[in-house]
Design a protein around this motif. Structure first.
Motif, PDB file in Angstrom:
ATOM      1  N   ASN A 203      42.524  42.209  39.191  1.00 22.83           N
ATOM      2  CA  ASN A 203      42.744  43.627  39.699  1.00 22.83           C
ATOM      3  C   ASN A 203      41.795  44.718  39.016  1.00 22.83           C
ATOM      4  O   ASN A 203      41.492  45.518  39.747  1.00 22.83           O
ATOM      5  CB  ASN A 203      44.467  43.998  39.404  1.00 22.83           C
ATOM      6  CG  ASN A 203      45.239  43.591  40.562  1.00 22.83           C
ATOM      7  OD1 ASN A 203      44.973  43.753  41.730  1.00 22.83           O
ATOM      8  ND2 ASN A 203      46.375  42.856  40.116  1.00 22.83           N
ATOM      9  N   ARG A 204      41.409  44.579  37.954  1.00 21.32           N
ATOM     10  CA  ARG A 204      40.362  45.352  37.314  1.00 21.32           C
ATOM     11  C   ARG A 204      38.944  45.084  37.630  1.00 21.32           C
ATOM     12  O   ARG A 204      38.050  45.936  37.138  1.00 21.32           O
ATOM     13  CB  ARG A 204      40.862  45.255  35.758  1.00 21.32           C
ATOM     14  CG  ARG A 204      42.123  45.722  35.376  1.00 21.32           C
ATOM     15  CD  ARG A 204      42.182  45.729  33.859  1.00 21.32           C
ATOM     16  NE  ARG A 204      41.307  46.658  33.101  1.00 21.32           N
ATOM     17  CZ  ARG A 204      41.151  46.826  31.707  1.00 21.32           C
ATOM     18  NH1 ARG A 204      41.896  46.052  31.035  1.00 21.32           N
ATOM     19  NH2 ARG A 204      40.326  47.799  31.292  1.00 21.32           N
ATOM     20  N   LEU A 205      38.526  44.193  38.157  1.00 22.70           N
ATOM     21  CA  LEU A 205      37.354  43.590  38.618  1.00 22.70           C
ATOM     22  C   LEU A 205      36.708  44.821  39.655  1.00 22.70           C
ATOM     23  O   LEU A 205      37.463  45.346  40.289  1.00 22.70           O
ATOM     24  CB  LEU A 205      37.165  42.503  39.162  1.00 22.70           C
ATOM     25  CG  LEU A 205      37.485  41.085  38.190  1.00 22.70           C
ATOM     26  CD1 LEU A 205      37.459  39.751  39.060  1.00 22.70           C
ATOM     27  CD2 LEU A 205      36.597  41.247  37.107  1.00 22.70           C
ATOM     28  N   PRO A 206      35.629  45.226  39.329  1.00 24.10           N
ATOM     29  CA  PRO A 206      35.071  46.348  40.282  1.00 24.10           C
ATOM     30  C   PRO A 206      35.057  45.696  41.643  1.00 24.10           C
ATOM     31  O   PRO A 206      35.089  46.831  42.622  1.00 24.10           O
ATOM     32  CB  PRO A 206      33.659  46.254  39.714  1.00 24.10           C
ATOM     33  CG  PRO A 206      33.312  45.067  38.895  1.00 24.10           C
ATOM     34  CD  PRO A 206      34.577  44.753  38.581  1.00 24.10           C
ATOM     35  N   GLY A 207      34.808  44.517  41.901  1.00 22.93           N
ATOM     36  CA  GLY A 207      34.604  44.273  43.361  1.00 22.93           C
ATOM     37  C   GLY A 207      35.928  44.067  44.154  1.00 22.93           C
ATOM     38  O   GLY A 207      36.062  43.621  45.212  1.00 22.93           O
ATOM     39  N   THR A 208      37.108  44.117  43.342  1.00 26.43           N
ATOM     40  CA  THR A 208      38.333  43.847  44.068  1.00 26.43           C
ATOM     41  C   THR A 208      38.813  45.061  44.876  1.00 26.43           C
ATOM     42  O   THR A 208      38.914  46.137  44.397  1.00 26.43           O
ATOM     43  CB  THR A 208      39.523  43.666  42.873  1.00 26.43           C
ATOM     44  OG1 THR A 208      39.212  42.361  41.960  1.00 26.43           O
ATOM     45  CG2 THR A 208      41.079  43.577  43.334  1.00 26.43           C
ATOM     46  N   ARG A 209      39.259  44.433  46.199  1.00 29.28           N
ATOM     47  CA  ARG A 209      39.646  45.576  47.076  1.00 29.28           C
ATOM     48  C   ARG A 209      41.188  45.061  47.448  1.00 29.28           C
ATOM     49  O   ARG A 209      42.075  46.390  47.515  1.00 29.28           O
ATOM     50  CB  ARG A 209      39.084  45.331  48.396  1.00 29.28           C
ATOM     51  CG  ARG A 209      37.388  45.520  48.359  1.00 29.28           C
ATOM     52  CD  ARG A 209      36.730  45.190  49.677  1.00 29.28           C
ATOM     53  NE  ARG A 209      36.961  46.022  50.735  1.00 29.28           N
ATOM     54  CZ  ARG A 209      37.041  45.690  51.970  1.00 29.28           C
ATOM     55  NH1 ARG A 209      36.730  44.393  52.148  1.00 29.28           N
ATOM     56  NH2 ARG A 209      37.283  46.476  52.805  1.00 29.28           N
TER      57      ARG A 209
END
Length: 295
Positions: free
Chosen positions: A52-58
């Protein structure tokens, strides 16, 4: 009915499963939900939090504890998704038992078969009916899952078999291991070969019964071979990893199948590797691996 998409991946704490969740969460929409499942509550929670904290997660990612050897738990989760969300759109069965070459294949057989095969059968039986039109149900197998990797005496157990017949064949194999009669019946010592063939056969059985309806609605049921992947599970088995993919690279090819706009009838029900269907009858029995293993 809820119109957002629902995805689920088993065996998703680490390795390929984790990469599949990350890829789904990046390609799906903010209203969509990806369920990251595994056996250990802490690891599942931590992994979902990290994705959830990854920059690419939508999309939203939620952790769910699911022990795939508990077939009733699989049934409950499928029922929940059917009742709460009107079904699931993407289901990827990926769980696997980690084994080492020095482990006794016979002693680990029950665990291996329960995770790779009994669970696969349960996922197909329970999630198939709640798969939404246009959905994707994929079982992660391998290139060893083609029929030719088994002794010809065993081909009749899986070729054109129904899911019930595949289940019976798997349990016959299990019994032969326990009774020390597997070698004389033609079963290889290396568990991975019959297990993968049975996974692919189970997918083929379910797909054959649904083919016309699924193709009419753009729905895909298939098995997928991600190729050699550099993970903690596979690394002990190979001395040369120069051609191995990272989990993220391997996941990308699988997700390209998931997100393909149209379902190619040539791929439906087949074992797919890098976008192409493998010949079900291809392969030769891997004798060398058997020589390396403990009974």
């Amino acid at each position: 009915m809820n119109t957002s998409r629902i995805a689920l991946v088993t065996g998703a704490n680490q390795g390929l499963g984790r990469a599949l969740v990350e890829g789904l969460a990046a390609r799906m929409h903010p209203d969509d939900l990806v369920l990251l499942t595994g056996r250990d509550d802490r690891r599942v929670t931590d992994a979902a939090h990290e994705v959830n904290r990854l920059p690419g997660t939508r999309a939203r990612v939620e952790g769910r504890v699911l022990d795939v050897t508990d077939t009733e738990a699989i049934a409950r989760l499928a029922d929940e998704l059917g009742t709460r969300y009107g079904g699931a759109d993407i289901v990827i069965s990926n769980a696997v038992t980690r084994m080492l070459p020095e482990d006794s294949q016979a002693e680990r057989a029950d665990e291996f078969i329960d995770v790779s095969n009994t669970a696969t059968h349960a996922v197909l039986r329970r999630f198939g009916p709640v798969l939404r039109p246009g959905g994707r149900l994929l079982v992660v197998a391998s290139g060893l899952g083609t029929l030719g990797h088994l002794d010809p005496r065993l081909h009749k157990l899986f070729d054109g078999a129904s899911l019930d017949q595949v289940e019976y064949a798997v349990e016959s194999w299990r019994s032969a291991i326990h009774n020390n009669t597997s070698a004389e019946a033609g079963w290889p010592r290396w568990l991975n070969v019959p297990s993968k063939v049975a996974q692919v056969a189970a997918v083929r059985a379910v797909a054959a019964a649904r083919r016309e309806r699924d193709l009419a609605t753009g729905t895909l049921i298939a098995s997928v071979c991600p190729g050699m992947v550099d993970t903690a599970t596979s690394r002990p088995w190979f001395s040369d990893f120069s051609q191995a993919q990272s989990p993220a690279d391997a996941a990308r090819a699988v997700l390209d199948v998931v997100f393909a706009e149209n379902v190619d009838p040539v791929l439906y029900g087949e074992l797919i590797r890098f976008g192409k269907a493998l010949d079900w009858r291809d392969g030769t029995p891997p004798v060398e691996q058997d020589r390396m293993l403990k009974p």
